[in-house]
Each structure stands twice: as structure tokens, then as C-alpha cells.
Design an enzyme around this catalytic site. Sequence first.
Site, PDB file in Angstrom:
ATOM      1  N   SER A 118       9.154  -7.138  -2.877  1.00 29.81           N
ATOM      2  CA  SER A 118       8.623  -8.012  -3.928  1.00 29.81           C
ATOM      3  C   SER A 118       8.571  -7.312  -4.940  1.00 29.81           C
ATOM      4  CB  SER A 118       7.221  -6.844  -3.646  1.00 29.81           C
ATOM      5  OG  SER A 118       6.490  -5.674  -3.792  1.00 29.81           O
ATOM      6  N   HIS A 173       6.125  -1.965  -9.258  1.00 33.23           N
ATOM      7  CA  HIS A 173       7.097  -3.436 -10.037  1.00 33.23           C
ATOM      8  C   HIS A 173       6.664  -3.514 -11.206  1.00 33.23           C
ATOM      9  CE1 HIS A 173       4.362  -4.169  -6.554  1.00 33.23           C
ATOM     10  NE2 HIS A 173       5.607  -5.031  -5.563  1.00 33.23           N
ATOM     11  N   ASP A 177      -0.852   0.256 -11.311  1.00 32.23           N
ATOM     12  CA  ASP A 177       0.809   0.309 -10.593  1.00 32.23           C
ATOM     13  C   ASP A 177       1.918   0.669 -11.083  1.00 32.23           C
ATOM     14  OD1 ASP A 177       2.898  -1.549  -9.367  1.00 32.23           O
ATOM     15  OD2 ASP A 177       1.804  -3.249  -9.260  1.00 32.23           O
TER      16      ASP A 177
END
Length: 432
Positions: free
Chosen positions: A170, A414, A411
Amino acid sequence: MVQGWKWSRRRSYFPLISLIFMVLITATILFNEFRIHQYQNPDHNPHLQNTQKSPPVELDRFTTCSSTVEYSGGDMGWGGGVRHSPVPGGVKECDVFAGKWVFDNGSYPLYNESHCPYMSDQLACHKHGRLDLGYQYWRWQPNECNLKRWNVTEMWEKLRGKRLMFVGDSLNRGQWISLVCLLQSVIPADKRSMSPNAHLTVFRAEEYNATVEFLWAPLLVDSNSDDPVNHRLSDRIIRPDSLSRHLSKWENADILVFNTYLWWRQGPVKLLWSSEDNRVCEELDGVRAMELAMKTWAKWVDSNANPLEKRVFFVTMSPTHLWGQEWNPESEGNCYNESNPITQENYWGTGSDLPTMNMVEDILSRLGSKVTVLNITQLSEYRKDGHPSIYRKFWETLSPEQLSKPESYSDCIHWCLPGVPDVWNELLFHFL
Ligand SMILES: *[C@@H]1O[C@H](CO)[C@@H](O)[C@H](O)[C@H]1NC(C)=O
Ligand SMILES: *[C@@H]1O[C@H](CO)[C@@H](O)[C@H](O)[C@H]1NC(C)=O
Ligand SMILES: *[C@@H]1O[C@H](CO)[C@@H](O)[C@H](O)[C@H]1NC(C)=O
Ligand SMILES: *[C@@H]1O[C@H](CO)[C@@H](O)[C@H](O)[C@H]1NC(C)=O
Ligand SMILES: *[C@@H]1O[C@H](CO)[C@@H](O)[C@H](O)[C@H]1NC(C)=O
Ligand SMILES: *[C@@H]1O[C@H](CO)[C@@H](O)[C@H](O)[C@H]1NC(C)=O
């Protein structure tokens, strides 16, 4: 190693329990991406009936090991060439990976978040409520030279008639979305298209007869996690000697950009060799399993890449900012509420594992000019401000306890777009 001493020093006051906790957080965030489809009925396993015959069976998310034994020492027998020093992509005229971030709201961001139709809800931080937009305005300034200035026309000319493919996890998908956002604005809406999200997702620009693609292959080799949507699994099972599922998709691309790292950081990995008919797995720690996979990949690169016809790039580990103590001893948080980069030169967090980096460097250096390294680790380490934290779409429902403690579901893995991955793409442009 420049940072060697830092790693050992930092590790000494970083208790094991924290590392375990970090692994859990990482796993949760990586797995929760596509939670929607994760509930599957195990009775639908098409392989349960006929795993006995005609191995090797393709791995999928239902694959199980009949038993697990210790690793017996097998590998692909790839020793590679002699170590080339320095690593290509590193220090030709100037080390573009050594430098600092400079606030530059004149030239950045390179595109507007809301103007990119392909933006991901996982990365669109402004849309999801982030109000401090400083993270969009930083330029990477190498110490001894300048990066080539991003020029979208020139990039398209380089891509004319070609297939550029990102292959990885990702983080790599984030870099792909960044590149698509950087490129799409100059293509009229009816002259571009995006295929539906699948194992391979393709952005196409008609007038350049070019594609910019993303292939989901988080562990590079075949594994039980190769479904782009359903990959929330308790055991990680790989075929350390086989790339075939992904290779068939990537082998005709002209420019390849690979990454892999975080998926190897979630505990031991099970190995199911192609020659094994009875689903007996071997077990190995993540770093050594990653080394086996990297060597299988390197063997392919060694005999197929050619700097003139097939360019291969490898993007090094993307750092995480899960532990505020690493940059601020008083902090009990993480990347949440961080709005400025770290300024301490050569800062290195515990999430970027140096033994892994050394292993990767060793393998890449044996590939010589067949691979160009985009060494984004150090420069991204500085960017504790660049993660979505709470400003992204979360697929699970957040509990009142979580909501009252934003750090708990932030998060910090990312990256917001526009942001840090745009600079990774400027580096790609620089070396293309
Ligand atoms: C850039 O930032 C400076 C200082 O924060 C501010 O004065 C200026 O208006 C900003 N310029 C743009 C184009 O946003
Ligand atoms: C992006 O575009 C929107 C809508 O056109 C505009 O309101 C906004 O100010 C732009 N943002 C930036 C950072 O330029
Ligand atoms: C961008 O690249 C194109 C094609 O190579 C060139 O004609 C143009 O002058 C460049 N633009 C800038 C601002 O450098
Ligand atoms: C388009 O690019 C492909 C390679 O990606 C090539 O095979 C094909 O001939 C090209 N078509 C045209 C019309 O240039
Ligand atoms: C976020 O940081 C600012 C200072 O940068 C501070 O005033 C504020 O209290 C912090 N908020 C939270 C929820 O930690
Ligand atoms: C990337 O750069 C770091 C220094 O920032 C270095 O320690 C590491 O070996 C490099 N990795 C590779 C794969 O070249």
C-alpha cells in the site's frame, strides 16, 4: 553504516514490549484497509478437496499448512554479481538522498488534492478534515546539488509508448496514486482512463499510448496475501521460490518500480516451497524470509533487466512514526498532531530496521546498474508531519474510547497526498 550507532543506542531504551505493540498497530492499520470484504466463509475453500494432487497449488487466502517445521536452509542459489560500490542511483555526481526539507509554498504542492479524480480516501487528508496544510509545502533539497525540476510534459515524453508499473504494497500504491495525480492534469478527461481496482490497476493516457499501473504484490513472491482486497490473515504464507503469479503481469512492463518491507515486520513467516506436496511449511523470521524473497526477485532482475530496455527501480523502506518518544522524549503520542518535519540531521527511527536495510543494500548492490535505488528512507524519516493520522477514511467503526484518544487509531504509516510520495516521484523522474 552512518546510523549504526544511533540504532543500537535507541534500541537500548526501547523495550521489547513496545516493539511488539508496534507490530500489532502496524498489522491493524495494514489489514484494516479493506475490511469490508474480510468476512469469508471458510467452507468455500476450493482447495480443501484436492490439495493432494498436482502440486504446486496456487497459494490463496485459504491455503493452510498441514504442519510447520524449522527452516532447512534452502534458497534460490542466487549469489549475484560482485558487490558494486557505490550503489547505483546513489552517488553518481551527487547524493540526492542526503539533504534537508525546505519550506517552499511557492512551488508546492505540485497539484491540488481536490483536483485529482483518482485520489484515495485513505490519503486525502484535507478532505478528511486536516486543517494544517503545512505538510504540502516542503521541497526536498539535496546538500550538494538540485533535484531535476518536475516537468509533467517531459515526464510524459519519457513515458510515451511505455508501460510503467509499480509493484508492491500500500505504500507503493500511494506512490502510484501520487504519480497519477501528478500526471493526469494535462490529459483531457476523455483521453484518459482508470481500470477498476484489482490485482493490476491501470491508468491509461491515449495520446501518449502510455500506462501507469499498480500491481498488488506486498511480499513480491507469491503468497496467501495476494488478493488486493481480502488479505487480513493470521498466518503469512509465501512461496519463497516463486514469482509466477505477479511475474506474468509485470514481465512486459518497460519501467518497474518495486517496494516491499512492512509486511515482513509482522512476525514469523511460513514458507511453502514449490516442491512441497504435503503442505508442510517451514517457519522463518521476517527479515530472513524477506531475504529469500528478495533473492528470488533479484535472480529475475539479474537475467531480465537492462538499463537500456527495461528499467528497474527499488524503493527502500518507508518509515513509520508510531512512537513520539523517538523524536521527543517527553511525548507519549505518535504522528498525531505533528505539523512540522524533524530537523535533527540523520534522524533515524526504530521503525526503519537497519539489519533489513543492510540486507537489502547488499542484494541491490550485487545487481549493479540493473537496478536503480530510490533511497527514500532517510528523507522520509524527517517527515513525522506527513502521515494521515486521523484524517483519512477508516473502514471500521470507531468506538467512543478510540475517538476520545485520537492517537489510538492514527495512521502513522501511509502518507497524505499531496505530500512526501510526490517527492519520491520527483526522484524517480530525476533518474528516469
Ligand atoms: C507562503 O508562506 C508565507 C509565510 O507563511 C506567507 O506569508 C505567504 O503568503 C505564503 N504564500 C503562499 C503563496 O501561500
Ligand atoms: C484546490 O482547489 C479548490 C477548488 O478549486 C480550492 O478551493 C482550493 O483553495 C485549492 N487548494 C489549494 C491548496 O490550492
Ligand atoms: C518541460 O519539458 C518540455 C519538453 O521537454 C520543454 O519543452 C519545456 O520547456 C519544459 N518546461 C519547463 C518549465 O522547463
Ligand atoms: C503502444 O505501445 C505499445 C507498447 O506499450 C506498443 O506495442 C504499440 O505498438 C503502441 N501503439 C502505437 C499506436 O504506437
Ligand atoms: C496539538 O498541538 C498543539 C501545538 O502544536 C497543541 O496546542 C494542542 O494542544 C495539541 N492537541 C492535542 C489534541 O494534542
Ligand atoms: C540508504 O541510505 C542509508 C543512509 O541514509 C544507508 O544506510 C542505506 O544503506 C541505503 N540503502 C540502500 C539500499 O542503498
